[in-house]
Design an enzyme around this catalytic site. Sequence first.
Site, mmCIF file in Angstrom:
data_model
loop_
_atom_site.group_PDB
_atom_site.id
_atom_site.type_symbol
_atom_site.label_atom_id
_atom_site.label_comp_id
_atom_site.label_asym_id
_atom_site.label_seq_id
_atom_site.Cartn_x
_atom_site.Cartn_y
_atom_site.Cartn_z
ATOM 1 C CE LYS A 186 -3.867 0.884 -1.399
ATOM 2 N NZ LYS A 186 -4.359 0.563 -0.077
ATOM 3 C CE1 TYR A 245 -4.644 -1.120 -4.606
ATOM 4 C CE2 TYR A 245 -5.229 -3.329 -4.526
ATOM 5 C CZ TYR A 245 -4.997 -2.365 -3.856
ATOM 6 O OH TYR A 245 -4.815 -2.166 -2.520
ATOM 7 C CE1 TYR A 293 -5.017 1.683 4.167
ATOM 8 C CE2 TYR A 293 -3.316 0.644 5.620
ATOM 9 C CZ TYR A 293 -3.786 1.055 4.114
ATOM 10 O OH TYR A 293 -3.143 0.958 3.116
ATOM 11 C CB VAL A 314 -0.097 -6.034 4.137
ATOM 12 C CG1 VAL A 314 -1.329 -5.315 4.969
ATOM 13 C CG2 VAL A 314 -0.012 -6.089 2.735
ATOM 14 C CB SER A 370 -1.119 0.183 1.227
ATOM 15 O OG SER A 370 -2.060 -0.643 0.839
HETATM 16 N N1 GLN Z 1 -1.987 -5.363 -1.803
HETATM 17 C C1 GLN Z 1 -2.616 -5.221 -0.580
HETATM 18 C C2 GLN Z 1 -3.977 -5.161 -0.411
HETATM 19 O O1 GLN Z 1 -4.824 -4.938 -1.488
HETATM 20 C C3 GLN Z 1 -2.233 -4.022 -0.072
HETATM 21 C C4 GLN Z 1 -2.854 -3.627 1.467
HETATM 22 C C5 GLN Z 1 -1.874 -2.904 2.396
HETATM 23 O O2 GLN Z 1 -0.647 -2.953 1.893
HETATM 24 N N2 GLN Z 1 -2.511 -2.363 3.309
HETATM 25 O O3 GLN Z 1 -4.802 -5.816 0.327
#
Ligand code: GLN
Length: 316
Positions: A77, A200, A252, A270, A74
Amino acid sequence: MDLDVQVTSNQLAQSNLLRQVLADVTPQLSEGKVATYIPALARVSRRSLSIATAGCDGVDASAGEASTRFSIQSISKIFSLALVLNLGRGEDLWKRVGTEPSGDPFNSIVLLEREAGVPRNPFINPGAIVVADMLCSILAEDPVKKLNELLSELCGSEIASDLEVAESEAAHGYKNASLANLLKSYGNLRNDVDQVLDVYFRQCSISMSAIELAAASRFLASDGYDPVSSKRVVSSADARRINALMLMAGTYDAAGAFAFEIGIPCKSGVGGGIVGIIPDAASVCVWSPGLDETGNSLVGRAALASFVNRSGLSVF
Ligand code: GLN
């Protein structure tokens, strides 16, 4: 420990401070849980640990396994958002994605239905999926190629996606597929669901080290302009907005606790990485794959708290 004096990035590079930060948190290395919902991520050792800083004055510092690459997930992003803003599409974007924290997990589907397909912000998964959709519409070439080019330019080494990780996520990405379909049903996805998800998943699978990620996010600490590559990535107003969103939503449903404990804009993934921004001073990246229950690196979070405490570098 609270220091009255704020250290410079030069002092960081010359001191043991980053090594001390890692020593502070090493005892916690067995506590987190490596993400298993993307099977390819489950193979990474929970004992990996690194930290790197990239100063606005161009001076970098690091400690631990800071050249080892990991899945940025993530954290990508922030760069896809920067790319849309760089392409001058902010006005369109903010009609399709909000600027509020969600207070929900990154992959939650609940608010998306209640709010008729408009994601709360670009850092929760549905928001990032809309950003990926916009990149598919705007760019003639592969958006992930463009992202990797931007990252390579900013950190000075060749950056690429790890297709094994992307395929592993695609094979198990039922929640993201449901989010994308829900967005499509509300008319907030212009391209094919499968095409957008492919972008994505490949952007999330980009592999970078702590040193590379700190360098690539330095522009956010220096008003949108990276002084080392001499690249303006976004306007200073957009850099301010990205930082504000990172503080409110970059981690988050733990964003409030991060602001309280650490006090700098952060974006986690993650894969266990977290990028933090200290405006007008430096960017910092920590990596430790064991996650807490909110999907943020448990030891990375503790390392950032120790870093701001020891260095005195913080927003507040
Ligand atoms: N690729 C992961 C997902 O979409 C990214 C989530 C994350 O890093 N928080 O679940």
